[in-house]
Scaffold this motif. Structure first.
Motif, short mmCIF file in Angstrom:
data_model
loop_
_atom_site.label_atom_id
_atom_site.label_comp_id
_atom_site.label_asym_id
_atom_site.label_seq_id
_atom_site.Cartn_x
_atom_site.Cartn_y
_atom_site.Cartn_z
N ILE A 131 1.07 -0.59 0.57
CA ILE A 131 0.18 -0.02 -0.13
C ILE A 131 0.71 1.09 0.19
O ILE A 131 1.49 0.82 0.81
N ASP A 132 0.64 2.34 -1.30
CA ASP A 132 1.41 3.48 -0.65
C ASP A 132 0.77 3.94 -0.05
O ASP A 132 -0.41 5.19 0.25
N THR A 133 1.05 4.91 1.16
CA THR A 133 0.84 5.82 2.35
C THR A 133 1.55 6.71 2.28
O THR A 133 3.13 7.03 3.01
N PRO A 134 1.94 8.17 1.77
CA PRO A 134 2.01 9.04 1.14
C PRO A 134 1.81 10.18 1.80
O PRO A 134 3.46 10.53 2.93
N GLU A 135 1.01 9.68 2.80
CA GLU A 135 0.76 11.12 3.99
C GLU A 135 1.61 10.52 5.20
O GLU A 135 2.12 11.29 5.94
N VAL A 136 1.28 8.96 5.43
CA VAL A 136 2.19 8.73 6.41
C VAL A 136 3.73 8.54 6.83
O VAL A 136 4.24 9.08 7.55
N ASP A 137 4.14 8.94 5.03
CA ASP A 137 5.55 8.76 5.58
C ASP A 137 6.18 10.37 5.29
O ASP A 137 6.97 10.09 6.46
N GLU A 139 4.41 11.91 8.09
CA GLU A 139 4.64 12.24 9.55
C GLU A 139 5.92 11.95 10.03
O GLU A 139 5.82 12.16 11.27
N LEU A 140 6.22 10.82 9.38
CA LEU A 140 7.32 9.90 9.73
C LEU A 140 8.24 10.91 9.72
O LEU A 140 9.13 11.11 10.78
N ALA A 143 8.62 13.85 12.16
CA ALA A 143 8.35 13.20 13.46
C ALA A 143 9.94 12.98 14.21
O ALA A 143 10.16 12.99 14.81
N ARG A 144 10.84 12.24 12.85
CA ARG A 144 12.01 12.13 12.80
C ARG A 144 12.68 13.49 13.27
O ARG A 144 13.49 13.21 13.94
N ALA A 145 11.65 14.61 12.71
CA ALA A 145 13.10 16.04 12.82
C ALA A 145 12.50 16.74 14.21
O ALA A 145 13.43 17.16 14.20
N ASN A 146 11.26 16.36 14.13
CA ASN A 146 10.98 17.23 15.53
C ASN A 146 12.46 16.23 16.37
O ASN A 146 12.41 17.01 17.86
N ARG A 147 12.41 14.52 16.57
CA ARG A 147 12.83 14.27 17.56
C ARG A 147 14.27 15.07 17.66
O ARG A 147 15.06 14.81 18.27
N GLN A 148 14.44 15.05 16.71
CA GLN A 148 15.72 15.27 16.19
C GLN A 148 16.19 17.30 16.40
O GLN A 148 17.66 17.22 17.85
N GLN A 149 15.24 17.97 16.52
CA GLN A 149 15.44 19.02 17.26
C GLN A 149 15.07 19.10 18.73
O GLN A 149 15.81 19.70 19.72
N ASN A 198 6.02 9.12 19.54
CA ASN A 198 5.55 9.17 18.54
C ASN A 198 6.49 8.52 16.78
O ASN A 198 5.45 8.33 15.74
N VAL A 199 7.62 8.59 17.09
CA VAL A 199 8.47 8.31 15.88
C VAL A 199 7.90 6.36 15.81
O VAL A 199 7.76 5.85 14.66
N ARG A 200 8.35 5.95 16.90
CA ARG A 200 7.96 4.52 16.69
C ARG A 200 6.12 4.17 16.43
O ARG A 200 5.96 3.39 15.53
N ARG A 201 5.16 5.16 17.21
CA ARG A 201 4.03 4.91 16.23
C ARG A 201 3.95 5.13 14.46
O ARG A 201 3.42 3.78 14.74
N LEU A 202 4.73 6.26 14.36
CA LEU A 202 4.43 6.24 12.55
C LEU A 202 5.67 5.70 12.27
O LEU A 202 5.09 4.62 10.94
N GLU A 203 6.75 4.42 12.91
CA GLU A 203 7.46 2.98 12.08
C GLU A 203 6.16 2.57 11.89
O GLU A 203 6.02 1.51 11.28
#
Length: 413
Positions: A131-137, A139-140, A143-149, A198-203
């Motif tokens: 399944i192609d999931t552009p929105e989830v990609d 968001e992930l 979320a990863r960028a937010n984690r770096q911040q 949040n990153v684990r949830r989206l992954e």
């Protein structure tokens, strides 16, 4: 003068009046005799009235009986015919997959491609679709960028907290300022934990873009094509079923065993399944379990027989006959098919009792012979069963029974 005038006139003699002789005078009746005469007349009148009333009552009773007899339904009856007992019990059964499950998407997107179609045999964990999931990609990635911040803020908070701890040792800053920096560091640690969650949830949500088989089996349905919009959820919500998968080795065969045979069905006993499409072949199975309770609606025991299906010859949903070696001689009789009553309570027959009234009895049907049915319970050989019963027949209703030769007899007596 005229001579005729001188002659004397002749006159006819006048008839004399009859003399009436008076009746002889009878002596007057005595008062007692007169009273007896009057009483006799009155008695005769009373007797005549009573006789007339009795005749009318008798005629009315006869008419009422004739009317009641004409209003009472007239039925013909037959007696059940006893069958030769045997030790093999043959019952219809329905085959079902050992495990069967619909497969739904756990994420939103578009179907990119499917790899297996109906009839494909798959193993547990095998990839079925992407399944192609552009929105989830997106968001992930966010979320990863937010984690770096948050991680950068944590490093800065740690440096400030350590610096203020050292400054506090020389009384360069107040205790309150040092506590504020320490609290900022602890808050940054908590923010990092939230960002990681949040990153684990989206992954994990993104991992649902790959649809895998939950167990080894056969795909029995595919409902989507590439490009179709996929919504997460189950039937009845926004989701749409993607596949159906069934485990067909072994198969479950469900049988309703009549109450009279229920004591002979034991877990682990052997059974054989036959199908019309495989004449002469018998598929061996084993009684896996029973419901351990009689269904009050059908008076049967639900039984499951597991049948190995290595070659895949048996198909889920098929109809077959299951043969049991029960080792008992249960009483079985046959009745014409035109004795059946099918109502909300189930299959019934109308029995004429010794009191001349109808009694509706539920029955258990065995094999269908075409014009007759095998009855496994509910009637006996000596019962009088109504042929072609009307739907208007009711429990306790009096009937007239037609004998083989002669007019209808009330109650069949």
């Amino acid at each position: 003068m005229d001579s005729r005038s001188t002659e004397p006139e002749l006159t006819e003699p006048k008839p004399s009046a009859p003399q009436i002789t008076p009746p002889p005078k009878l002596p007057a009746a005595s008062p007692r005799k007169a009273l007896l005469m009057v009483g006799g007349v009155v008695l005769l009148l009373i007797v005549g009235a009573v006789v007339t009333a009795l005749v009318r009552i008798h005629n009315g009773d006869v008419l009422a009986k004739e009317t009641e007899q004409e209003a009472t339904p007239t039925v013909a009856v037959v007696h059940p015919v006893a069958e030769k007992p045997d030790e093999e019990l043959v019952l219809p059964g329905t085959m079902q997959a050992y495990e069967e499950s619909p497969i739904y998407a756990r994420t939103n997107g578009y179907l990119l491609r499917w790899y297996k179609d109906i009839g494909s045999r798959v193993t547990k964990g095998e990839l079925l679709a992407d399944i192609d999931t552009p929105e989830v990609d997106q968001e992930l990635m966010q979320a990863r960028a937010n984690r770096q911040q948050v991680l950068a803020q944590l490093d800065l908070a740690k440096i400030n907290a350590d610096r203020y701890v050292n400054l506090r040792k020389t009384d360069s800053v107040s205790q309150q300022e040092a506590d504020q920096q320490s609290s900022g560091y602890e808050q940054a640690v908590a923010n990092l934990a939230a960002a990681d969650a949040n990153v684990r949830r989206l992954e994990e949500l993104e991992s649902f873009k790959h649809v895998y088989s939950p167990f080894t089996g056969v795909l029995t349905k595919r409902t989507v094509d590439p490009g179709a919009l996929i919504n997460a959820g189950v039937s009845g919500a926004a989701g749409k079923e993607l596949f159906d998968i069934a485990q067909v080795d072994p198969l479950r065969v469900y049988i309703s065993v009549p109450q009279s045979y229920a004591p002979s069905i034991k877990n682990g006993m052997d059974a054989e399944v036959t199908l019309q499409e495989y004449p002469g072949q018998k598929f061996k199975g084993t009684v896996a379990r029973t419901a351990e309770a009689i269904d009050p609606a059908t008076r049967t025991l639900l039984t499951e027989v597991d049948v190995p299906n290595k070659k895949g010859q048996l198909l889920p949903g098929s109809y077959g006959e299951v043969h049991f070696r029960v080792g008992m001689n249960a009483q079985k009789v046959t009745l014409p098919v035109n004795t059946m009553l099918f109502r909300q309570e189930g299959a019934q027959v109308a029995i004429v009792g010794i009191d001349g009234k109808l009694h509706l009895r539920p029955i258990t049907i065995g094999r269908d012979y075409g014009t007759t049915l095998e009855i496994l319970g509910g009637v006996e050989v000596g019962d009088r069963v109504v042929i072609n019963p009307a739907d208007s027949l009711e429990e306790g209703q009096p009937v007239n029974v037609v004998p083989e030769n002669g007019p209808p007899v009330p109650g069949g007596q």
